[in-house]
Design a protein around this motif. Structure first.
Motif, PDB file in Angstrom:
ATOM      1  N   VAL A 117      -3.463  -6.959  -9.199  1.00 34.77           N
ATOM      2  CA  VAL A 117      -3.397  -8.127  -8.313  1.00 34.77           C
ATOM      3  C   VAL A 117      -1.970  -8.356  -7.802  1.00 34.77           C
ATOM      4  CG1 VAL A 117      -3.774 -10.622  -8.138  1.00 34.77           C
ATOM      5  CG2 VAL A 117      -5.475  -9.184  -9.284  1.00 34.77           C
ATOM      6  N   PRO A 118      -0.945  -8.455  -8.685  1.00 35.89           N
ATOM      7  CA  PRO A 118       0.404  -8.610  -8.115  1.00 35.89           C
ATOM      8  C   PRO A 118       0.848  -7.405  -7.290  1.00 35.89           C
ATOM      9  CG  PRO A 118       0.483  -8.435 -10.534  1.00 35.89           C
ATOM     10  CD  PRO A 118      -0.948  -8.623 -10.149  1.00 35.89           C
ATOM     11  N   GLN A 119       0.456  -6.214  -7.648  1.00 32.71           N
ATOM     12  CA  GLN A 119       0.855  -5.054  -6.831  1.00 32.71           C
ATOM     13  C   GLN A 119       0.280  -5.179  -5.421  1.00 32.71           C
ATOM     14  OE1 GLN A 119       1.058  -1.048  -8.406  1.00 32.71           O
ATOM     15  NE2 GLN A 119       0.908  -1.762 -10.523  1.00 32.71           N
ATOM     16  N   ALA A 120      -0.988  -5.580  -5.328  1.00 33.13           N
ATOM     17  CA  ALA A 120      -1.580  -5.763  -4.001  1.00 33.13           C
ATOM     18  C   ALA A 120      -0.874  -6.903  -3.267  1.00 33.13           C
ATOM     19  CB  ALA A 120      -3.073  -6.045  -4.132  1.00 33.13           C
ATOM     20  N   TYR A 121      -0.602  -7.982  -3.996  1.00 29.70           N
ATOM     21  CA  TYR A 121       0.045  -9.154  -3.377  1.00 29.70           C
ATOM     22  C   TYR A 121       1.404  -8.805  -2.780  1.00 29.70           C
ATOM     23  CZ  TYR A 121       2.799 -13.381  -2.987  1.00 29.70           C
ATOM     24  OH  TYR A 121       3.635 -14.354  -2.520  1.00 29.70           O
ATOM     25  N   TYR A 122       2.282  -8.170  -3.567  1.00 31.41           N
ATOM     26  CA  TYR A 122       3.634  -7.890  -3.073  1.00 31.41           C
ATOM     27  C   TYR A 122       3.603  -6.894  -1.915  1.00 31.41           C
ATOM     28  CZ  TYR A 122       5.541 -10.321  -7.166  1.00 31.41           C
ATOM     29  OH  TYR A 122       5.865 -11.259  -8.107  1.00 31.41           O
ATOM     30  N   ASN A 123       2.697  -5.952  -1.963  1.00 31.79           N
ATOM     31  CA  ASN A 123       2.577  -5.023  -0.834  1.00 31.79           C
ATOM     32  C   ASN A 123       2.134  -5.758   0.427  1.00 31.79           C
ATOM     33  OD1 ASN A 123       2.991  -1.964  -1.287  1.00 31.79           O
ATOM     34  ND2 ASN A 123       2.090  -2.647  -3.227  1.00 31.79           N
ATOM     35  N   HIS A 124       1.134  -6.609   0.280  1.00 36.19           N
ATOM     36  CA  HIS A 124       0.643  -7.401   1.408  1.00 36.19           C
ATOM     37  C   HIS A 124       1.765  -8.250   1.996  1.00 36.19           C
ATOM     38  CE1 HIS A 124      -1.756 -10.247   3.704  1.00 36.19           C
ATOM     39  NE2 HIS A 124      -1.333 -11.227   2.942  1.00 36.19           N
ATOM     40  N   LYS A 125       2.543  -8.885   1.107  1.00 34.12           N
ATOM     41  CA  LYS A 125       3.612  -9.782   1.544  1.00 34.12           C
ATOM     42  C   LYS A 125       4.670  -9.023   2.354  1.00 34.12           C
ATOM     43  CE  LYS A 125       6.562 -13.308  -0.444  1.00 34.12           C
ATOM     44  NZ  LYS A 125       7.407 -13.499  -1.628  1.00 34.12           N
ATOM     45  N   GLN A 126       4.827  -7.748   2.014  1.00 34.05           N
ATOM     46  CA  GLN A 126       5.825  -6.920   2.698  1.00 34.05           C
ATOM     47  C   GLN A 126       5.283  -6.376   4.023  1.00 34.05           C
ATOM     48  OE1 GLN A 126       7.673  -4.035   0.008  1.00 34.05           O
ATOM     49  NE2 GLN A 126       8.012  -2.639   1.720  1.00 34.05           N
ATOM     50  N   GLY A 127       4.016  -6.638   4.320  1.00 35.23           N
ATOM     51  CA  GLY A 127       3.432  -6.151   5.563  1.00 35.23           C
ATOM     52  C   GLY A 127       2.731  -4.813   5.436  1.00 35.23           C
ATOM     53  N   ILE A 128       2.656  -4.309   4.199  1.00 37.39           N
ATOM     54  CA  ILE A 128       1.922  -3.057   3.954  1.00 37.39           C
ATOM     55  C   ILE A 128       0.428  -3.318   4.174  1.00 37.39           C
ATOM     56  CG2 ILE A 128       1.292  -1.395   2.135  1.00 37.39           C
ATOM     57  CD1 ILE A 128       4.191  -1.136   3.242  1.00 37.39           C
ATOM     58  N   ARG A 129      -0.256  -2.356   4.783  1.00 34.84           N
ATOM     59  CA  ARG A 129      -1.673  -2.580   5.083  1.00 34.84           C
ATOM     60  C   ARG A 129      -2.601  -1.648   4.301  1.00 34.84           C
ATOM     61  NH1 ARG A 129       0.482  -2.660  10.324  1.00 34.84           N
ATOM     62  NH2 ARG A 129      -0.596  -0.745  10.893  1.00 34.84           N
ATOM     63  N   ARG A 130      -2.002  -0.645   3.627  1.00 34.71           N
ATOM     64  CA  ARG A 130      -2.848   0.377   3.005  1.00 34.71           C
ATOM     65  C   ARG A 130      -2.186   0.824   1.703  1.00 34.71           C
ATOM     66  NH1 ARG A 130      -2.077   5.704   4.834  1.00 34.71           N
ATOM     67  NH2 ARG A 130      -3.628   7.206   4.100  1.00 34.71           N
ATOM     68  N   LEU A 131      -2.988   0.923   0.654  1.00 33.25           N
ATOM     69  CA  LEU A 131      -2.497   1.371  -0.652  1.00 33.25           C
ATOM     70  C   LEU A 131      -3.198   2.665  -1.036  1.00 33.25           C
ATOM     71  CD1 LEU A 131      -2.632  -2.012  -2.627  1.00 33.25           C
ATOM     72  CD2 LEU A 131      -0.671  -1.003  -1.410  1.00 33.25           C
ATOM     73  N   THR A 132      -2.448   3.562  -1.654  1.00 33.90           N
ATOM     74  CA  THR A 132      -3.079   4.750  -2.225  1.00 33.90           C
ATOM     75  C   THR A 132      -2.801   4.756  -3.724  1.00 33.90           C
ATOM     76  OG1 THR A 132      -1.154   6.208  -2.034  1.00 33.90           O
ATOM     77  CG2 THR A 132      -2.624   6.076  -0.117  1.00 33.90           C
ATOM     78  N   THR A 133      -3.734   5.299  -4.457  1.00 33.14           N
ATOM     79  CA  THR A 133      -3.517   5.473  -5.896  1.00 33.14           C
ATOM     80  C   THR A 133      -4.430   6.580  -6.400  1.00 33.14           C
ATOM     81  OG1 THR A 133      -3.145   4.274  -7.973  1.00 33.14           O
ATOM     82  CG2 THR A 133      -5.237   3.851  -6.847  1.00 33.14           C
ATOM     83  N   GLU A 134      -4.175   6.976  -7.641  1.00 36.11           N
ATOM     84  CA  GLU A 134      -5.065   7.937  -8.278  1.00 36.11           C
ATOM     85  C   GLU A 134      -5.804   7.208  -9.383  1.00 36.11           C
ATOM     86  OE1 GLU A 134      -1.861   7.741  -8.886  1.00 36.11           O
ATOM     87  OE2 GLU A 134      -2.157   6.993 -10.929  1.00 36.11           O
ATOM     88  N   THR A 135      -6.893   7.782  -9.851  1.00 29.60           N
ATOM     89  CA  THR A 135      -7.553   7.238 -11.035  1.00 29.60           C
ATOM     90  C   THR A 135      -8.200   8.374 -11.796  1.00 29.60           C
ATOM     91  OG1 THR A 135      -8.851   5.331 -11.792  1.00 29.60           O
ATOM     92  CG2 THR A 135      -9.882   6.713 -10.129  1.00 29.60           C
ATOM     93  N   GLY A 136      -8.177   8.245 -13.137  1.00 30.64           N
ATOM     94  CA  GLY A 136      -8.836   9.246 -13.969  1.00 30.64           C
ATOM     95  C   GLY A 136     -10.250   8.778 -14.229  1.00 30.64           C
ATOM     96  N   ALA A 137     -10.430   8.030 -15.303  1.00 31.87           N
ATOM     97  CA  ALA A 137     -11.760   7.533 -15.657  1.00 31.87           C
ATOM     98  C   ALA A 137     -12.255   6.472 -14.686  1.00 31.87           C
ATOM     99  CB  ALA A 137     -11.735   6.975 -17.073  1.00 31.87           C
ATOM    100  N   GLY A 138     -11.357   5.839 -13.939  1.00 34.30           N
ATOM    101  CA  GLY A 138     -11.796   4.926 -12.890  1.00 34.30           C
ATOM    102  C   GLY A 138     -11.439   3.462 -13.069  1.00 34.30           C
ATOM    103  N   GLN A 139     -10.915   3.079 -14.236  1.00 29.45           N
ATOM    104  CA  GLN A 139     -10.591   1.666 -14.466  1.00 29.45           C
ATOM    105  C   GLN A 139      -9.505   1.189 -13.497  1.00 29.45           C
ATOM    106  OE1 GLN A 139     -11.696  -0.812 -16.203  1.00 29.45           O
ATOM    107  NE2 GLN A 139     -12.784  -0.045 -17.989  1.00 29.45           N
ATOM    108  N   TRP A 140      -8.449   1.959 -13.356  1.00 31.95           N
ATOM    109  CA  TRP A 140      -7.355   1.537 -12.495  1.00 31.95           C
ATOM    110  C   TRP A 140      -7.762   1.520 -11.022  1.00 31.95           C
ATOM    111  CZ3 TRP A 140      -3.456  -1.292 -11.659  1.00 31.95           C
ATOM    112  CH2 TRP A 140      -2.616  -1.076 -10.571  1.00 31.95           C
ATOM    113  N   GLY A 141      -8.489   2.525 -10.600  1.00 30.44           N
ATOM    114  CA  GLY A 141      -8.953   2.563  -9.213  1.00 30.44           C
ATOM    115  C   GLY A 141      -9.842   1.374  -8.900  1.00 30.44           C
ATOM    116  N   SER A 142     -10.714   1.007  -9.831  1.00 31.85           N
ATOM    117  CA  SER A 142     -11.577  -0.168  -9.637  1.00 31.85           C
ATOM    118  C   SER A 142     -10.735  -1.428  -9.513  1.00 31.85           C
ATOM    119  CB  SER A 142     -12.525  -0.352 -10.819  1.00 31.85           C
ATOM    120  OG  SER A 142     -13.226   0.820 -11.110  1.00 31.85           O
TER     121      SER A 142
END
Lengths: 453, 453
Positions: A117-142
């Protein structure tokens, strides 16, 4: 009647994160730029991370305010309950009091959104519109899919192909929250195309998925940043909301933990519960033992070396001073996918090096048996990762019984296992294996670290 | 800052269930013995149910105390949160206030353990050692597995084969809690063997699974009883803990609902939220509308007849006076498996007949679209059943917007959809169908009811 749950009123949810660096006996050595081998700067980090996250990564301030917008989303599930494990205590016939912090109550089912949630928030605040990430089992990606949706961000998740095929529910969860989830290797990135050229049937790896996610972020620097779900300081910082709540809730329960326990992959749920209690240890002189629990099949803390290593398998991250098995170490395919990581974050590694925390390695069968006992006595089916913390808590409770001591145990239940039930099926069918790497296997990947410097 | 959640302190959890029968304008007509057509007696019911449950089934007392042993297990997840759906309100740009009661926080993921726990308790208290039940999609079977474990009861679940094959996670959940789960039809019962003799590839049905579960219970009357997860009065009684909590929580929120909404299969989650608010309507003169939401593909309340019918497909249960499509009606295979039931419980049917409640039927696509909007605004992925309540709440909120009225809406979120994600995949892929039975299809199964009496 013993009280079962201790729930903070919403108005008492902590409003700042705690930065462990401020109170450590010895601060961790700096990250190094992987190319120059000089200490990593804001400028280095800001290429891949949002600026505020890069700033937090290097911060030495004791407390950092949680933005109101982040608190609002936290309130969907936070404060999370602290629970007295009365059923488990009874089954163990122990004089110990056992408490757990239930981070499985989030919509994602784990502690991961505390940082997403804070990672998405700070990116949004900076004007970033798109995030990329990796996930193994899927918890972080979710978790990032869930968090990104709240700020209208496009989220692209590169999911290791073997998990993408085996765990369709996690992928469907990301889609439901509006994220795109790709089976890595893809043909979108150079890293992915190269892997597929070498082996068209390549099943992927976390390292490769990170490479794809970072490459896709770097390609669109005006709009896109990369996010990481563990290991780094800023991620562990966000997770301290867990321990800060637990301190207030243990006060409600009129109890103080003698031992605080968390399972460890990169360190995010462990750091989350442990750091605020370590503050009490360092600053208030409280006699609190803090125990990190790792799988015997991936024993970075108990058998790894304390060296500079890459955070990922491809060397995209800075070099991090950590207890590591070497970034090329391949742990066996245990069900606790979130703990299959070669190193521990810099803060945790330094704390272990300074003997401020303890580490223990537990075999898979013992952890899953602990999980099923927990499910049958406390009702909640725990994630395979979390069963490591339960197993260590049970060891402590059994020791208390032998010694006749009234120890108070607190562990972090990092997530529920509702969509990891296959692991329980394997346990019940007698199909679980306990893998322990040989000294030679560990030496092989650790020895290569010397060449990095 | 608007408060998001309203959580009762554990000490304020209601300690009695509410019996709607005590305050109805007209009591429902009695159940009839299926053989003699005379009113069902305690003796009739006690053959298949624990005595205390049979007593509750026929009780007219206004309140029934919740045993301390049941309260203790309730406290694993109760009191359940009441949540202000601020994200959904914002997305709809509505002047309405929307609240939901989140019953998805139980270890099973739905409201079902509210009745499974007392059913297991009363059976255990009577010296019963083994419970049998049937399950369709698996929510009820999981709940009884969870509950039975707490009292050391053996639990046997007969799960409709088509679901057993399609929904392995629910079966694994039952196994994890120590229950046995059989793919129905089995070769254990005469009913099962007969079905397999007719068709070796028989995929089963809820009616057949009930027949197997009842038969296996009747075979061991000294040790075994049968349990049911909806429809009957005692089940709805236990579910009123939901509405009793919600009344206290709406007071915390300083709000009163103008409309209370629940989805309806047999009526257990609907009755649970609705009955305590109907008491306020009948006894305190509060102007509260109460709306039951059914799938358009199984429209017993909006298009069924008010007649005596069997509760199951094989005629094992008493004859129940209900709005029904006929016990032979076969609803289409919608994802909301828990709502695919031909009739509504006697109390709910009488209330509808007396126009004390309303009913609305919603097509599947509309419900799942409501579900995805909810997931993306409130974070929680709802069960396909619960999306029916959400869809109706959205209709109410949109009407409030058109009228510029400040309506307060409360709905019951009966469960989460974490292991029902296939339904969301089908929606996102554009593969969902809206089935509406023709008048002729309904007439065909309703007409046969006349022959029963």
């Amino acid at each position: 009647m013993k009280r079962k749950k201790f729930i903070l009123p919403e108005g008492q949810m902590p409003t700042r994160w705690y930065n462990m660096v401020a109170d450590m006996p010895h601060a961790p050595r700096p990250y190094l730029n992987a190319r120059t081998h000089k200490p990593t700067t804001m400028a280095d980090l800001s290429i891949i991370l949002a600026e505020e996250l890069a700033r937090q990564e290097l911060s030495t301030e004791r407390y950092i305010e949680i933005p109101e917008e982040v608190q609002q989303i936290y309130r969907i599930w936070r404060p999370a309950p602290l629970v007295r494990a009365t059923g488990l205590e009874k089954a163990l016939d122990t004089p110990a009091k056992i408490f757990f912090k239930n981070e499985g109550v989030s919509p994602v089912g784990s502690h991961k959104p505390n940082s997403a949630v804070p990672q998405a928030y700070y990116n949004h605040k900076q004007g970033i519109r798109r995030l990329t990430t990796e996930t193994g089992a899927g918890q972080w990606g979710s978790a990032l899919a869930f968090a990104g949706r709240h700020f209208g961000l496009d989220v692209e998740v590169y999911m290791v192909r073997v998990s993408y095929d085996q765990k369709p529910y996690r992928r469907l969860m990301m889609n439901t929250w509006g994220a795109q989830c790709f089976s890595s290797p893809t043909t979108k990135s150079e890293a992915g195309r190269a892997a597929l050229a070498r082996d068209p049937h390549c099943m992927g790896s976390l390292g490769l998925a990170i490479s794809e996610a970072v490459e896709m972020a770097l390609r669109e620097p005006d709009t896109t940043r990369y996010c990481l779900g563990s290991v780094m300081n800023h991620v562990l910082l966000h997770q301290t909301i867990t321990g800060e709540e637990a301190i207030l809730q243990m006060e409600m329960a009129d109890a103080e933990p003698d031992v605080v326990i968390g399972c460890i992959g990169g360190g995010s749920n462990f750091g989350g519960i442990a750091f605020p209690f370590l503050r009490k240890k360092f600053c208030e002189g409280k006699a609190i033992r803090v125990v990190a629990v790792e799988p015997e099949s991936c024993p970075k803390l108990t058998r790894g070396h304390f060296e500079y290593d890459y955070g990922d398998m491809s060397g995209y991250t800075p070099m991090i001073p950590m207890y590591t098995l070497g970034h090329e170490f391949q742990p066996s395919a245990i069900h606790a996918g979130g703990l299959r990581y070669h190193g521990a974050g810099a803060i945790i590694s330094q704390l272990l090096h300074d003997q401020a925390i303890e580490a223990v390695a537990v075999p898979q069968t013992e952890t899953m048996q602990a999980g099923i006992l927990f499910a049958r006595t406390e009702g909640i089916i725990p994630a395979p990762e979390s069963t490591h913390a339960i197993a260590a808590a049970i060891r402590e409770a059994e020791q208390a019984k032998r010694e006749g001591s009234e120890k108070t145990i607190l562990f972090n239940l990092s997530g529920h296992g509702t969509i990891d039930l296959y692991a329980y099926e394997q346990l019940l069918a007698g199909n679980l294996r306990d893998d322990r790497p040989t000294d030679e296997e560990i030496a092989r990947t650790v020895e290569r670290l010397e060449k990095l410097m």
